[in-house]
Structure formats: structure tokens, C-alpha cells
Design a protein around this motif. Sequence first.
Motif, PDB file in Angstrom:
ATOM      1  N   PHE A   1       0.845  -1.188   0.000  1.00 15.87           N
ATOM      2  CA  PHE A   1       0.000   0.000   0.000  1.00 15.87           C
ATOM      3  C   PHE A   1       0.881   1.239   0.000  1.00 15.87           C
ATOM      4  N   ASN A   2       0.366   2.288  -0.653  1.00 25.57           N
ATOM      5  CA  ASN A   2       1.099   3.547  -0.728  1.00 25.57           C
ATOM      6  C   ASN A   2       0.356   4.711  -0.087  1.00 25.57           C
ATOM      7  N   SER A   3      -0.886   4.447   0.319  1.00 22.90           N
ATOM      8  CA  SER A   3      -1.676   5.500   0.955  1.00 22.90           C
ATOM      9  C   SER A   3      -2.620   4.855   1.956  1.00 22.90           C
ATOM     10  N   ILE A   4      -2.887   5.596   3.028  1.00 20.49           N
ATOM     11  CA  ILE A   4      -3.804   5.084   4.046  1.00 20.49           C
ATOM     12  C   ILE A   4      -4.750   6.177   4.528  1.00 20.49           C
ATOM     13  N   ILE A   5      -5.866   5.726   5.043  1.00 23.35           N
ATOM     14  CA  ILE A   5      -6.800   6.579   5.772  1.00 23.35           C
ATOM     15  C   ILE A   5      -6.895   6.004   7.174  1.00 23.35           C
ATOM     16  N   VAL A   6      -6.529   6.782   8.160  1.00 24.59           N
ATOM     17  CA  VAL A   6      -6.642   6.391   9.559  1.00 24.59           C
ATOM     18  C   VAL A   6      -8.093   6.605   9.982  1.00 24.59           C
ATOM     19  N   VAL A   7      -8.677   5.598  10.637  1.00 24.16           N
ATOM     20  CA  VAL A   7     -10.046   5.709  11.138  1.00 24.16           C
ATOM     21  C   VAL A   7     -10.016   5.547  12.652  1.00 24.16           C
ATOM     22  N   SER A   8     -10.400   6.609  13.341  1.00 21.06           N
ATOM     23  CA  SER A   8     -10.487   6.605  14.795  1.00 21.06           C
ATOM     24  C   SER A   8     -11.355   7.788  15.204  1.00 21.06           C
ATOM     25  N   GLN A   9     -11.476   8.017  16.514  1.00 19.82           N
ATOM     26  CA  GLN A   9     -12.238   9.177  16.974  1.00 19.82           C
ATOM     27  C   GLN A   9     -11.510  10.452  16.545  1.00 19.82           C
ATOM     28  N   TYR A  10     -12.266  11.515  16.400  1.00 17.36           N
ATOM     29  CA  TYR A  10     -11.734  12.785  15.903  1.00 17.36           C
ATOM     30  C   TYR A  10     -10.532  13.281  16.697  1.00 17.36           C
ATOM     31  N   PHE A  11     -10.524  13.071  17.993  1.00 11.76           N
ATOM     32  CA  PHE A  11      -9.440  13.594  18.826  1.00 11.76           C
ATOM     33  C   PHE A  11      -8.165  12.765  18.714  1.00 11.76           C
ATOM     34  N   HIS A  12      -8.245  11.595  18.114  1.00 12.78           N
ATOM     35  CA  HIS A  12      -7.140  10.644  18.083  1.00 12.78           C
ATOM     36  C   HIS A  12      -6.388  10.620  16.750  1.00 12.78           C
ATOM     37  N   VAL A  13      -7.009  11.079  15.678  1.00 12.08           N
ATOM     38  CA  VAL A  13      -6.406  10.899  14.354  1.00 12.08           C
ATOM     39  C   VAL A  13      -5.177  11.782  14.114  1.00 12.08           C
ATOM     40  N   SER A  14      -5.124  12.963  14.683  1.00 11.19           N
ATOM     41  CA  SER A  14      -3.954  13.830  14.454  1.00 11.19           C
ATOM     42  C   SER A  14      -2.687  13.181  14.975  1.00 11.19           C
ATOM     43  N   ARG A  15      -2.754  12.622  16.171  1.00  9.27           N
ATOM     44  CA  ARG A  15      -1.578  11.954  16.743  1.00  9.27           C
ATOM     45  C   ARG A  15      -1.206  10.725  15.920  1.00  9.27           C
ATOM     46  N   THR A  16      -2.190   9.973  15.486  1.00 13.89           N
ATOM     47  CA  THR A  16      -1.916   8.775  14.700  1.00 13.89           C
ATOM     48  C   THR A  16      -1.250   9.145  13.373  1.00 13.89           C
ATOM     49  N   LYS A  17      -1.772  10.155  12.697  1.00 14.89           N
ATOM     50  CA  LYS A  17      -1.161  10.597  11.442  1.00 14.89           C
ATOM     51  C   LYS A  17       0.260  11.101  11.680  1.00 14.89           C
ATOM     52  N   LYS A  18       0.461  11.812  12.777  1.00 14.40           N
ATOM     53  CA  LYS A  18       1.797  12.315  13.110  1.00 14.40           C
ATOM     54  C   LYS A  18       2.778  11.156  13.296  1.00 14.40           C
TER      55      LYS A  18
ATOM     56  N   SER B   1      -4.206  10.197   5.411  1.00 16.75           N
ATOM     57  CA  SER B   1      -5.318  11.099   5.730  1.00 16.75           C
ATOM     58  C   SER B   1      -6.169  10.409   6.791  1.00 16.75           C
ATOM     59  N   SER B   2      -7.344  10.944   7.061  1.00 20.52           N
ATOM     60  CA  SER B   2      -8.143  10.366   8.142  1.00 20.52           C
ATOM     61  C   SER B   2      -9.630  10.540   7.904  1.00 20.52           C
ATOM     62  N   ALA B   3     -10.373   9.726   8.628  1.00 21.56           N
ATOM     63  CA  ALA B   3     -11.833   9.825   8.673  1.00 21.56           C
ATOM     64  C   ALA B   3     -12.262   9.440  10.083  1.00 21.56           C
ATOM     65  N   SER B   4     -13.284  10.105  10.567  1.00 20.34           N
ATOM     66  CA  SER B   4     -13.776   9.845  11.917  1.00 20.34           C
ATOM     67  C   SER B   4     -15.273   9.657  11.902  1.00 20.34           C
ATOM     68  N   PRO B   5     -15.762   8.803  12.805  1.00 15.22           N
ATOM     69  CA  PRO B   5     -17.215   8.649  12.894  1.00 15.22           C
ATOM     70  C   PRO B   5     -17.861   9.917  13.434  1.00 15.22           C
ATOM     71  N   ASP B   6     -19.066  10.142  13.039  1.00 13.65           N
ATOM     72  CA  ASP B   6     -19.839  11.262  13.562  1.00 13.65           C
ATOM     73  C   ASP B   6     -20.494  10.785  14.861  1.00 13.65           C
ATOM     74  N   TYR B   7     -19.679  10.724  15.896  1.00 17.29           N
ATOM     75  CA  TYR B   7     -20.114  10.150  17.159  1.00 17.29           C
ATOM     76  C   TYR B   7     -19.399  10.868  18.292  1.00 17.29           C
ATOM     77  N   PHE B   8     -20.162  11.280  19.293  1.00 17.21           N
ATOM     78  CA  PHE B   8     -19.603  12.018  20.422  1.00 17.21           C
ATOM     79  C   PHE B   8     -20.088  11.392  21.721  1.00 17.21           C
ATOM     80  N   GLU B   9     -19.172  11.267  22.679  1.00 20.45           N
ATOM     81  CA  GLU B   9     -19.495  10.865  24.042  1.00 20.45           C
ATOM     82  C   GLU B   9     -18.949  11.938  24.982  1.00 20.45           C
ATOM     83  N   TRP B  10     -19.543  12.082  26.128  1.00 22.42           N
ATOM     84  CA  TRP B  10     -19.077  13.093  27.069  1.00 22.42           C
ATOM     85  C   TRP B  10     -17.645  12.845  27.517  1.00 22.42           C
ATOM     86  N   ARG B  11     -17.225  11.578  27.520  1.00 23.91           N
ATOM     87  CA  ARG B  11     -15.848  11.288  27.917  1.00 23.91           C
ATOM     88  C   ARG B  11     -14.840  11.770  26.876  1.00 23.91           C
ATOM     89  N   ASP B  12     -15.326  12.183  25.705  1.00 21.03           N
ATOM     90  CA  ASP B  12     -14.432  12.767  24.694  1.00 21.03           C
ATOM     91  C   ASP B  12     -13.747  14.023  25.239  1.00 21.03           C
TER      92      ASP B  12
END
Length: 182
Positions: A129-146, A157-168
Motif C-alpha cells: 500500500f502507498n496510501s492510508i486513511i486512519v479511522v479513529s475518533q476525531y481527537f485521536h487521528v492527528s496523533r496517529t497521522k503524526k 489522511s483520516s476519517a472519523s465517525p460522527d459520534y460524540f461521548e461526554w468522555r471525549d
Amino acid sequence: MKVLKIFAFTILIWFLSHSVFIIYDGYTDNGEKADLAVILGNKVNENGTLSKRLEMRLKTGVQLFKNRHVKRLLVSGGLGKEGFYEGDKMKEFLILQGVPDSLIIVDNLGNNTRATVENTLALRKQIRFNSIIVVSQYFHVSRTKKLFREKGFKNVSSASPDYFEWRDLYAVVREFPAYYTQ
């Protein structure tokens, strides 16, 4: 005392700027296509069902696959204290959603974000593979891409579910030191 106030104010501004950045980056999905989606694991419940957070990550990966944004899916997670390998449970879910078994790669040694990145890159020659999309919660993808970029893999690049919990809210705070130390 004045120096301490300036220091505290600087840290606060840094934290707020960082938080805005990771939230914005995490929710930004520019519709890119990639060879592989890397879906990071999360809790499997004691009865073997997926946590809502993990289910939503997987549904995001299924959408990427069905919309032909990715060719294959890699699921990564470790052995949870509940006694289930996250990767195996994730694969079961994906198969039930219509993703062919042959297009799912399982990493059951992705015990943390760094391990997932290292394990994924170790598979690069095998699954090509030469390209990936990281899939995780919105707050987690920046660190993973880094972490991918620090290992020399730039086409991420990244994609995140449209899902929020208060523990976010806690997770956003936790990501601040994690981003700079992991």
C-alpha cells in the motif's frame, strides 16, 4: 509570581490552540481515496459485543470501503482485559457488514497507537500500500497521522465517525500530552 502566571497563560493558550487543531483536523474528511484504511481498536464488552465507539469506527470503515475510497481494511487492536482480541472481533463485524474476508487484515498486536503504526508499516511489503486513511475518533487521528509521518509514511489522511461521548472531553485533554510524548 508574574513569571508563573505568564507560564500558566502560555500553557493554557498552547492547550487551547492544540485542542482546536486536533478537533478541526479530526473532523476534516476531504474525501480522499487510499489503498488501505487502518481502523484503530477500542473496547470490546465483556459479553463480546463491540463498544459503541468501536462500532462507529468500523461503520466509518465500511462506508469508506462501500464508497470505494479504500481497497482494503486493516483492523488493529490488542487483547483487552475482557478476554477478546479486538482485531478478531472487528473482523467479524466487518464480514457481517459485507466486507469480503480476503480484504480484511487483522493486527491483534496493536496494543496502543504506536504499535498499530509500527505493525501497519511492517506489513507494507506484504500487502503493498502507498496510501492510508486512519479511522479513529476525531481527537485521536492527528496523533496517529503524526506517528505515521514520523516513521516516514507521508501519504496519510483520516476519517472519523460522527459520534460524540461526554468522555471525549477527557480524551481531548489526554491527547495534549500524548501528542507530544508518544
